[in-house]
Scaffold this active site. Sequence first.
Site, PDB file in Angstrom:
ATOM      1  N   HIS A   1      -9.655   1.018   4.765  1.00 21.68           N
ATOM      2  CA  HIS A   1      -8.371   1.224   5.461  1.00 21.68           C
ATOM      3  C   HIS A   1      -8.592   2.184   6.634  1.00 21.68           C
ATOM      4  O   HIS A   1      -9.404   3.105   6.543  1.00 21.68           O
ATOM      5  CB  HIS A   1      -7.339   1.793   4.484  1.00 21.68           C
ATOM      6  CG  HIS A   1      -5.954   1.803   5.048  1.00 21.68           C
ATOM      7  ND1 HIS A   1      -5.517   2.764   5.921  1.00 21.68           N
ATOM      8  CD2 HIS A   1      -4.913   0.951   4.883  1.00 21.68           C
ATOM      9  CE1 HIS A   1      -4.261   2.504   6.270  1.00 21.68           C
ATOM     10  NE2 HIS A   1      -3.872   1.404   5.651  1.00 21.68           N
TER      11      HIS A   1
ATOM     12  N   ASN B   1       0.868  -1.182   0.000  1.00 22.00           N
ATOM     13  CA  ASN B   1       0.000   0.000   0.000  1.00 22.00           C
ATOM     14  C   ASN B   1       0.906   1.234   0.000  1.00 22.00           C
ATOM     15  O   ASN B   1       1.477   1.580   1.026  1.00 22.00           O
ATOM     16  CB  ASN B   1      -0.886  -0.020   1.250  1.00 22.00           C
ATOM     17  CG  ASN B   1      -1.675   1.269   1.416  1.00 22.00           C
ATOM     18  OD1 ASN B   1      -1.789   2.063   0.479  1.00 22.00           O
ATOM     19  ND2 ASN B   1      -2.217   1.481   2.604  1.00 22.00           N
ATOM     20  N   TRP B   2       1.003   1.851  -1.155  1.00 22.93           N
ATOM     21  CA  TRP B   2       1.928   2.990  -1.269  1.00 22.93           C
ATOM     22  C   TRP B   2       1.382   4.262  -0.642  1.00 22.93           C
ATOM     23  O   TRP B   2       2.083   5.260  -0.529  1.00 22.93           O
ATOM     24  CB  TRP B   2       2.249   3.253  -2.746  1.00 22.93           C
ATOM     25  CG  TRP B   2       3.116   2.212  -3.391  1.00 22.93           C
ATOM     26  CD1 TRP B   2       3.565   1.043  -2.849  1.00 22.93           C
ATOM     27  CD2 TRP B   2       3.652   2.261  -4.725  1.00 22.93           C
ATOM     28  NE1 TRP B   2       4.341   0.366  -3.761  1.00 22.93           N
ATOM     29  CE2 TRP B   2       4.410   1.090  -4.912  1.00 22.93           C
ATOM     30  CE3 TRP B   2       3.557   3.175  -5.769  1.00 22.93           C
ATOM     31  CZ2 TRP B   2       5.079   0.815  -6.114  1.00 22.93           C
ATOM     32  CZ3 TRP B   2       4.207   2.914  -6.968  1.00 22.93           C
ATOM     33  CH2 TRP B   2       4.966   1.731  -7.124  1.00 22.93           C
ATOM     34  N   LYS B   3       0.110   4.253  -0.282  1.00 23.86           N
ATOM     35  CA  LYS B   3      -0.533   5.463   0.267  1.00 23.86           C
ATOM     36  C   LYS B   3      -0.312   6.644  -0.687  1.00 23.86           C
ATOM     37  O   LYS B   3      -0.248   6.439  -1.895  1.00 23.86           O
ATOM     38  CB  LYS B   3      -0.017   5.759   1.672  1.00 23.86           C
ATOM     39  CG  LYS B   3       0.002   4.515   2.565  1.00 23.86           C
ATOM     40  CD  LYS B   3       0.132   4.849   4.005  1.00 23.86           C
ATOM     41  CE  LYS B   3       0.351   3.572   4.793  1.00 23.86           C
ATOM     42  NZ  LYS B   3       0.001   3.686   6.177  1.00 23.86           N
TER      43      LYS B   3
ATOM     44  N   GLY C   1       2.156   2.334  10.584  1.00 22.89           N
ATOM     45  CA  GLY C   1       3.072   3.450  10.425  1.00 22.89           C
ATOM     46  C   GLY C   1       3.768   3.860  11.710  1.00 22.89           C
ATOM     47  O   GLY C   1       4.374   4.925  11.782  1.00 22.89           O
TER      48      GLY C   1
ATOM     49  N   GLU D   1      -6.992   4.611   7.681  1.00 26.16           N
ATOM     50  CA  GLU D   1      -6.798   6.035   7.373  1.00 26.16           C
ATOM     51  C   GLU D   1      -8.030   6.608   6.685  1.00 26.16           C
ATOM     52  O   GLU D   1      -8.353   7.794   6.851  1.00 26.16           O
ATOM     53  CB  GLU D   1      -5.524   6.218   6.530  1.00 26.16           C
ATOM     54  CG  GLU D   1      -4.275   6.015   7.392  1.00 26.16           C
ATOM     55  CD  GLU D   1      -3.038   5.538   6.651  1.00 26.16           C
ATOM     56  OE1 GLU D   1      -3.020   5.598   5.405  1.00 26.16           O
ATOM     57  OE2 GLU D   1      -2.087   5.098   7.318  1.00 26.16           O
TER      58      GLU D   1
ATOM     59  N   GLY E   1       2.724  -1.136   4.261  1.00 23.88           N
ATOM     60  CA  GLY E   1       2.732   0.285   3.929  1.00 23.88           C
ATOM     61  C   GLY E   1       4.139   0.789   3.685  1.00 23.88           C
ATOM     62  O   GLY E   1       4.728   0.595   2.624  1.00 23.88           O
ATOM     63  N   GLY E   2       4.714   1.415   4.713  1.00 19.11           N
ATOM     64  CA  GLY E   2       6.024   2.067   4.585  1.00 19.11           C
ATOM     65  C   GLY E   2       7.088   1.221   3.917  1.00 19.11           C
ATOM     66  O   GLY E   2       7.822   1.699   3.030  1.00 19.11           O
TER      67      GLY E   2
ATOM     68  N   SER F   1       3.260  -2.119  10.240  1.00 21.59           N
ATOM     69  CA  SER F   1       4.712  -2.080  10.454  1.00 21.59           C
ATOM     70  C   SER F   1       5.413  -3.397  10.119  1.00 21.59           C
ATOM     71  O   SER F   1       6.391  -3.777  10.779  1.00 21.59           O
ATOM     72  CB  SER F   1       5.040  -1.616  11.876  1.00 21.59           C
ATOM     73  OG  SER F   1       4.569  -0.285  12.072  1.00 21.59           O
TER      74      SER F   1
ATOM     75  N   GLU G   1      -5.494  -5.122  10.508  1.00 23.95           N
ATOM     76  CA  GLU G   1      -4.528  -4.044  10.684  1.00 23.95           C
ATOM     77  C   GLU G   1      -4.822  -3.294  11.985  1.00 23.95           C
ATOM     78  O   GLU G   1      -5.641  -2.360  11.995  1.00 23.95           O
ATOM     79  CB  GLU G   1      -4.608  -3.071   9.508  1.00 23.95           C
ATOM     80  CG  GLU G   1      -4.220  -3.685   8.183  1.00 23.95           C
ATOM     81  CD  GLU G   1      -3.610  -2.643   7.255  1.00 23.95           C
ATOM     82  OE1 GLU G   1      -2.492  -2.884   6.787  1.00 23.95           O
ATOM     83  OE2 GLU G   1      -4.228  -1.595   7.034  1.00 23.95           O
TER      84      GLU G   1
END
Length: 252
Positions: A96, A9-11, A174, A98, A235-236, A214, A168
Amino acid sequence: MRIPLIAGNWKMHNTAARTRELLGALLHELGDYSGPAEVAVCPPFTSLAAAAECLQNTSLVLGAQNMHYEEKGAYTGEISPLMLAELGCRYVILGHSERRQYFGEDDALVSRKVQAALRYGLVPILCVGELLEQRQARVTEAVIRIQLAGGLAGLTPQQVAGLVIAYEPVWAIGTGRTASPADAQQVNAYIRQVVAEFFGDAAAQAVRILYGGSVNAGNAAELLGQADVDGALVGGASLDAAGFAAIVRAAR
Ligand code: PEP
């Protein structure tokens, strides 16, 4: 037999130009990787076309990070499932945390999106997870149960069997703070148990349940080694080609 899925997930990262560079590097890192994991990347909308071009004739597949539930209409700023399907997306991340936290998405809206995705042949990656205060109050299972009841409402067992659920924990996204492998296993097993209760054993055994929060090259193998963890939503760490490739290789 559930095929593990590693999805990045590149956001809100990576322009179209950077997308070409990153996917070039990722394909190089993965070399002739041929499984067992299926690998998906979910760039921002504006980079999907560039990514689709880069991924042609590769085994990697494309996903989006969100969508509207209508095919078209007066919804300024929105992107429809038809648009994503036409671009070659296979997956779409829905619900998600976010989106829930910053854009007010609730289970009813997520459910409309899940149903719309399925109508257009997209595979939803339905995200569920508890807040830190909910974990501390020991209501994780109750929260997850409500999110599953809402997000999966109205689906058939066959539809549920084909989708992907991502556990999640919001406090792990993150933050660099990962759920322990035992905690991830416990909640993923609970999700499978709830799916069995709502949709029967066959759907529960078939549905893929990822862990996200993470995940990195150092902790992936142990998380992915858990019986009910069928992959990772990353993600990151998906923004770095070598790191993401290492996570892919950790899937057995
Ligand atoms: C995510 O955004 O889905 C996620 C898991 O992020 P991170 O890996 O950065 O915690």
